[in-house]
Design a protein around this motif. Structure first.
Motif, PDB file in Angstrom:
ATOM      1  N   LEU A   7      -5.289   8.756   0.924  1.00  0.00           N
ATOM      2  CA  LEU A   7      -5.829  10.116   0.887  1.00  0.00           C
ATOM      3  C   LEU A   7      -5.104  11.021  -0.098  1.00  0.00           C
ATOM      4  O   LEU A   7      -5.724  11.811  -0.798  1.00  0.00           O
ATOM      5  CB  LEU A   7      -5.798  10.738   2.284  1.00  0.00           C
ATOM      6  N   CYS A   8      -3.770  10.906  -0.163  1.00  0.00           N
ATOM      7  CA  CYS A   8      -3.009  11.830  -1.016  1.00  0.00           C
ATOM      8  C   CYS A   8      -2.184  11.133  -2.095  1.00  0.00           C
ATOM      9  O   CYS A   8      -1.517  11.795  -2.887  1.00  0.00           O
ATOM     10  CB  CYS A   8      -2.095  12.704  -0.164  1.00  0.00           C
ATOM     11  N   ALA A   9      -2.199   9.810  -2.104  1.00  0.00           N
ATOM     12  CA  ALA A   9      -1.461   8.998  -3.074  1.00  0.00           C
ATOM     13  C   ALA A   9       0.062   9.118  -2.940  1.00  0.00           C
ATOM     14  O   ALA A   9       0.796   8.753  -3.841  1.00  0.00           O
ATOM     15  CB  ALA A   9      -1.890   9.307  -4.502  1.00  0.00           C
ATOM     16  N   GLN A  10       0.539   9.612  -1.814  1.00  0.00           N
ATOM     17  CA  GLN A  10       1.978   9.713  -1.549  1.00  0.00           C
ATOM     18  C   GLN A  10       2.521   8.319  -1.250  1.00  0.00           C
ATOM     19  O   GLN A  10       1.880   7.518  -0.575  1.00  0.00           O
ATOM     20  CB  GLN A  10       2.191  10.631  -0.340  1.00  0.00           C
ATOM     21  N   ASP A  11       3.713   8.034  -1.752  1.00  0.00           N
ATOM     22  CA  ASP A  11       4.369   6.770  -1.443  1.00  0.00           C
ATOM     23  C   ASP A  11       4.825   6.766   0.009  1.00  0.00           C
ATOM     24  O   ASP A  11       5.313   7.777   0.522  1.00  0.00           O
ATOM     25  CB  ASP A  11       5.583   6.550  -2.347  1.00  0.00           C
ATOM     26  N   ILE A  12       4.688   5.627   0.661  1.00  0.00           N
ATOM     27  CA  ILE A  12       5.163   5.416   2.026  1.00  0.00           C
ATOM     28  C   ILE A  12       6.159   4.264   1.943  1.00  0.00           C
ATOM     29  O   ILE A  12       5.833   3.181   1.462  1.00  0.00           O
ATOM     30  CB  ILE A  12       3.999   5.053   2.972  1.00  0.00           C
ATOM     31  N   TYR A  13       7.373   4.506   2.383  1.00  0.00           N
ATOM     32  CA  TYR A  13       8.457   3.534   2.236  1.00  0.00           C
ATOM     33  C   TYR A  13       8.757   2.829   3.555  1.00  0.00           C
ATOM     34  O   TYR A  13       8.370   3.303   4.633  1.00  0.00           O
ATOM     35  CB  TYR A  13       9.707   4.233   1.710  1.00  0.00           C
ATOM     36  N   ALA A  14       9.486   1.733   3.461  1.00  0.00           N
ATOM     37  CA  ALA A  14       9.901   0.970   4.635  1.00  0.00           C
ATOM     38  C   ALA A  14      10.570   1.896   5.639  1.00  0.00           C
ATOM     39  O   ALA A  14      11.369   2.755   5.269  1.00  0.00           O
ATOM     40  CB  ALA A  14      10.851  -0.146   4.220  1.00  0.00           C
ATOM     41  N   GLY A  15      10.204   1.755   6.893  1.00  0.00           N
ATOM     42  CA  GLY A  15      10.759   2.583   7.951  1.00  0.00           C
ATOM     43  C   GLY A  15       9.938   3.821   8.254  1.00  0.00           C
ATOM     44  O   GLY A  15      10.154   4.464   9.273  1.00  0.00           O
ATOM     45  N   GLU A  16       8.995   4.178   7.380  1.00  0.00           N
ATOM     46  CA  GLU A  16       8.128   5.333   7.620  1.00  0.00           C
ATOM     47  C   GLU A  16       6.857   4.874   8.341  1.00  0.00           C
ATOM     48  O   GLU A  16       6.426   3.735   8.198  1.00  0.00           O
ATOM     49  CB  GLU A  16       7.755   6.025   6.305  1.00  0.00           C
ATOM     50  N   THR A  17       6.268   5.785   9.085  1.00  0.00           N
ATOM     51  CA  THR A  17       5.060   5.485   9.841  1.00  0.00           C
ATOM     52  C   THR A  17       3.833   5.586   8.942  1.00  0.00           C
ATOM     53  O   THR A  17       3.731   6.491   8.123  1.00  0.00           O
ATOM     54  CB  THR A  17       4.910   6.483  11.014  1.00  0.00           C
ATOM     55  N   LEU A  18       2.920   4.639   9.140  1.00  0.00           N
ATOM     56  CA  LEU A  18       1.626   4.713   8.463  1.00  0.00           C
ATOM     57  C   LEU A  18       0.561   4.173   9.404  1.00  0.00           C
ATOM     58  O   LEU A  18       0.863   3.533  10.396  1.00  0.00           O
ATOM     59  CB  LEU A  18       1.636   3.933   7.142  1.00  0.00           C
ATOM     60  N   TRP A  19      -0.679   4.476   9.090  1.00  0.00           N
ATOM     61  CA  TRP A  19      -1.820   3.965   9.822  1.00  0.00           C
ATOM     62  C   TRP A  19      -2.695   3.232   8.828  1.00  0.00           C
ATOM     63  O   TRP A  19      -2.866   3.679   7.701  1.00  0.00           O
ATOM     64  CB  TRP A  19      -2.616   5.100  10.482  1.00  0.00           C
ATOM     65  N   TYR A  20      -3.258   2.102   9.250  1.00  0.00           N
ATOM     66  CA  TYR A  20      -4.089   1.296   8.376  1.00  0.00           C
ATOM     67  C   TYR A  20      -5.346   0.917   9.149  1.00  0.00           C
ATOM     68  O   TYR A  20      -5.259   0.351  10.246  1.00  0.00           O
ATOM     69  CB  TYR A  20      -3.337   0.035   7.950  1.00  0.00           C
ATOM     70  N   ARG A  21      -6.505   1.259   8.591  1.00  0.00           N
ATOM     71  CA  ARG A  21      -7.772   0.933   9.248  1.00  0.00           C
ATOM     72  C   ARG A  21      -8.846   0.752   8.194  1.00  0.00           C
ATOM     73  O   ARG A  21      -9.043   1.619   7.348  1.00  0.00           O
ATOM     74  CB  ARG A  21      -8.176   2.046  10.207  1.00  0.00           C
ATOM     75  N   ASN A  22      -9.548  -0.352   8.281  1.00  0.00           N
ATOM     76  CA  ASN A  22     -10.676  -0.637   7.382  1.00  0.00           C
ATOM     77  C   ASN A  22     -10.306  -0.464   5.914  1.00  0.00           C
ATOM     78  O   ASN A  22     -11.060   0.130   5.141  1.00  0.00           O
ATOM     79  CB  ASN A  22     -11.880   0.236   7.729  1.00  0.00           C
ATOM     80  N   GLY A  23      -9.128  -0.934   5.539  1.00  0.00           N
ATOM     81  CA  GLY A  23      -8.718  -0.868   4.149  1.00  0.00           C
ATOM     82  C   GLY A  23      -8.156   0.463   3.704  1.00  0.00           C
ATOM     83  O   GLY A  23      -7.852   0.652   2.536  1.00  0.00           O
ATOM     84  N   VAL A  24      -8.009   1.407   4.617  1.00  0.00           N
ATOM     85  CA  VAL A  24      -7.482   2.738   4.293  1.00  0.00           C
ATOM     86  C   VAL A  24      -6.075   2.859   4.858  1.00  0.00           C
ATOM     87  O   VAL A  24      -5.856   2.629   6.053  1.00  0.00           O
ATOM     88  CB  VAL A  24      -8.381   3.859   4.865  1.00  0.00           C
ATOM     89  N   THR A  25      -5.119   3.218   4.021  1.00  0.00           N
ATOM     90  CA  THR A  25      -3.737   3.452   4.422  1.00  0.00           C
ATOM     91  C   THR A  25      -3.514   4.955   4.471  1.00  0.00           C
ATOM     92  O   THR A  25      -3.844   5.664   3.523  1.00  0.00           O
ATOM     93  CB  THR A  25      -2.768   2.816   3.408  1.00  0.00           C
ATOM     94  N   VAL A  26      -2.955   5.439   5.573  1.00  0.00           N
ATOM     95  CA  VAL A  26      -2.789   6.878   5.773  1.00  0.00           C
ATOM     96  C   VAL A  26      -1.338   7.192   6.123  1.00  0.00           C
ATOM     97  O   VAL A  26      -0.757   6.567   7.018  1.00  0.00           O
ATOM     98  CB  VAL A  26      -3.719   7.383   6.896  1.00  0.00           C
TER      99      VAL A  26
END
Length: 52
Positions: A7-26
């Motif tokens: 959605l925002c192209a922000q980097d998400i690094y190891a140890g940070e929370t993310l959500w992944y659904r239907n090919g979308v990383t948030v």
């Protein structure tokens, strides 16, 4: 190891929370907006036309 928020192209690094659904990383910053959009079909206004 890292991922990129769809959605925002922000980097998400190891140890940070993310959500992944239907090919979308948030990322955590975008999650509230993502959740509102994903759950919109289930949104009701109490006292509105629809009965639960």
């Amino acid at each position: 190891m890292r991922a990129v928020c769809s959605l925002c192209a922000q980097d998400i690094y190891a140890g940070e929370t993310l959500w992944y659904r239907n090919g979308v990383t948030v990322c955590a910053d975008c999650f509230p907006r993502f959740a509102r959009e994903e759950l919109r079909p289930f949104e009701y206004i109490l006292g509105g036309d629809c009965a639960l």
